[in-house]
Design an enzyme around this catalytic site. Structure first.
Site, PDB file in Angstrom:
ATOM      1  N   HIS A   1       0.882  -1.182   0.000  1.00 13.24           N
ATOM      2  CA  HIS A   1       0.000   0.000   0.000  1.00 13.24           C
ATOM      3  C   HIS A   1       0.916   1.227   0.000  1.00 13.24           C
ATOM      4  O   HIS A   1       1.691   1.424  -0.938  1.00 13.24           O
ATOM      5  CB  HIS A   1      -0.904  -0.108   1.226  1.00 13.24           C
TER       6      HIS A   1
ATOM      7  N   HIS B   1      -2.241  -2.246 -10.007  1.00 14.70           N
ATOM      8  CA  HIS B   1      -3.208  -1.614  -9.108  1.00 14.70           C
ATOM      9  C   HIS B   1      -4.482  -2.427  -9.085  1.00 14.70           C
ATOM     10  O   HIS B   1      -4.858  -2.993 -10.120  1.00 14.70           O
ATOM     11  CB  HIS B   1      -3.523  -0.179  -9.576  1.00 14.70           C
TER      12      HIS B   1
ATOM     13  N   ASP C   1       3.024   5.475  -7.121  1.00 18.89           N
ATOM     14  CA  ASP C   1       4.234   5.354  -6.307  1.00 18.89           C
ATOM     15  C   ASP C   1       5.493   5.129  -7.131  1.00 18.89           C
ATOM     16  O   ASP C   1       6.597   5.169  -6.595  1.00 18.89           O
ATOM     17  CB  ASP C   1       4.069   4.200  -5.311  1.00 18.89           C
TER      18      ASP C   1
END
Ligand code: CMC
Length: 389
Positions: free
Chosen positions: A228, A268, A324
């Site tokens: 996460h 994702h 990210d």
């Protein structure tokens, strides 16, 4: 098991109704309260977007000024919380420190338990949005052995955060406008993302009517995980381990063979297209690098993306860079140590957690989170005394 539906990871279960964030993973669309993420990233500030996410509408100038004043008035933390930060080991992970100190805030604000009162909820929202950057900056300075810099309420929300992190003299800190804008953009991109793991935890804890500090601390704990919010930190470790552009194909092979389980910053649960936030980050990286100098790991990241996006393994599974993949490169170029990356994510996501917490509390369909299970254990059996086992 009657009518029970088995849905591990809740891939096909809507746990709530929400009007905060719209996400279309097939088309790569993200909107807060109807506004496209691209427009907010270009034109808004984090604090203005926070107001939008929490209140449903963009503020007019008077509302924005009032909001800024309310938040900045709460930026100081109690001296005992400062002592609590002192008590952590110098190399404590700042995410661990944040989980602990945010939870501790609940003992400083017992009025926060009055969750059904709107004015009381507003006060806790101001406190949490105001104090998280202070906790983060103090943890950072503690880790490098520098004295804490107290909040400067005459600066912008992000300018004050930069001052608490990086101020080096008695003179007022002057934030670099390109870096200040970049932090605003990164925080906007991370501000909410509908029912992700951390937000679901926030809602689950809050469903028991826990106070918002305790619930937020649980959400931060969820965000700490490498699948996460810890992914941006893991990306940097991965890029450093790869070490050079020519080792990229070899690394991709190890991911495909399962030797290395994941290409961090890729894939994702919802996006089966390029994450729109990753696109913005990629452009932003160049603006930041014009001030800080280019992060040498950028070349490896670009090559990883190029090779992966031509590879059947990634194409067939719809695996694209997520937010990210590039955010860590930007934060590192600005001088943040990798351990601070998920902390920055947490400060930004705080807005979304609080908006969803509040939405949930006033939802007429509110119910305590209490999923069912499919039992797969032993049939009934008799207890055997310890000397007979
Ligand atoms: N690298 C290699 N293979 C992957 C990756 C990856 N990053 N992500 C998914 N896969 C494969 C996975 O092995 C599986 O293959 P197979 O069908 O052969 O078993 C398939 O793709 C589907 O994966 P999944 O685990 O069922 O997908 P998920 O929706 O449960 O997981 C995820 C989503 C984000 C946890 C996952 O893609 C992942 O672990 N990515 C790396 C960590 C990361 O970057 N996380 C940040 C997410 S964005 C920020 C946030 O919201 O927190």
């Amino acid at each position: 098991f009657g009518l029970l539906t088995y849905d591990p990871g809740y891939t096909n279960t809507a746990s709530c109704k929400s009007s905060v964030t719209f996400l279309d993973g097939e088309k790569g669309i993200l909107r807060y309260r109807g506004y496209p993420i691209e427009q907010l990233a270009e034109k808004s500030t984090y604090l203005e977007t926070a107001y939008l996410i929490l209140n449903g509408e963009l503020p007019n100038q008077t509302q924005l000024n009032g909001w800024h004043k309310d938040i900045m008035a709460h930026t100081f933390i109690h001296e005992n919380i400062k002592k609590l930060i002192d008590s952590f080991h110098y190399d404590a992970h700042p995410m661990g420190t944040l989980v602990g100190t945010v939870a501790a805030l609940s003992t400083f604000y017992p009025d926060a338990k009055n969750i059904h009162d709107q004015a009381c909820r507003d006060r806790q929202i101001w406190r949490l949005i105001a104090k998280m950057p202070t906790l983060a900056a103090f943890s950072y300075r503690h880790s490098i052995g520098l004295p804490y810099v107290y909040p400067d309420q005459s600066l912008s929300y992000i300018g004050n955060f930069m001052s608490m992190l990086w101020k080096k003299s008695e003179l007022q800190y002057q934030p670099n406008p390109i870096l200040e804008k970049a932090i605003n953009v990164l925080f906007i991109l991370h501000a909410d993302h509908e029912q992700n793991c951390g937000t679901s935890v926030m809602r689950a804890v809050a469903s028991a009517y826990s106070d918002p500090f305790s619930a937020t601390s649980s959400a931060i704990a969820a965000l700490y995980g490498p699948l996460h919010g810890g992914a941006n930190e893991a990306v940097l470790h991965m890029l450093a381990e790869i070490g050079s552009v020519d080792r990229v194909p070899e690394f991709i092979k190890t991911v495909k063979s399962g030797e290395v389980s994941r290409l961090m910053g890729f894939g994702h649960r919802v996006y089966k297209e390029y994450d729109p936030r990753a696109k913005i980050c990629k452009t932003l990286a160049n603006e930041v690098f014009s001030v800080t100098g280019v992060n040498p790991l950028l070349a490896i990241a670009l090559e990883l993306e190029r090779v992966a996006l031509q590879d059947d393994y990634f194409i067939s599974r719809h695996l694209y860079p997520n937010v990210d993949f590039y955010s860590g490169l930007i934060y590192q170029a600005m001088g943040f140590p990798v351990g601070m990356f998920p902390v920055l994510f947490a400060i930004a996501r705080n807005t979304g957690w609080l908006a969803q917490w509040q939405e949930f509390l006033v939802d007429p369909d509110h119910k305590i989170a209490r999923p069912r299970q499919i039992y797969c254990g032993s049939e009934v059996r008799d207890y055997i005394a310890v000397d007979k086992r």
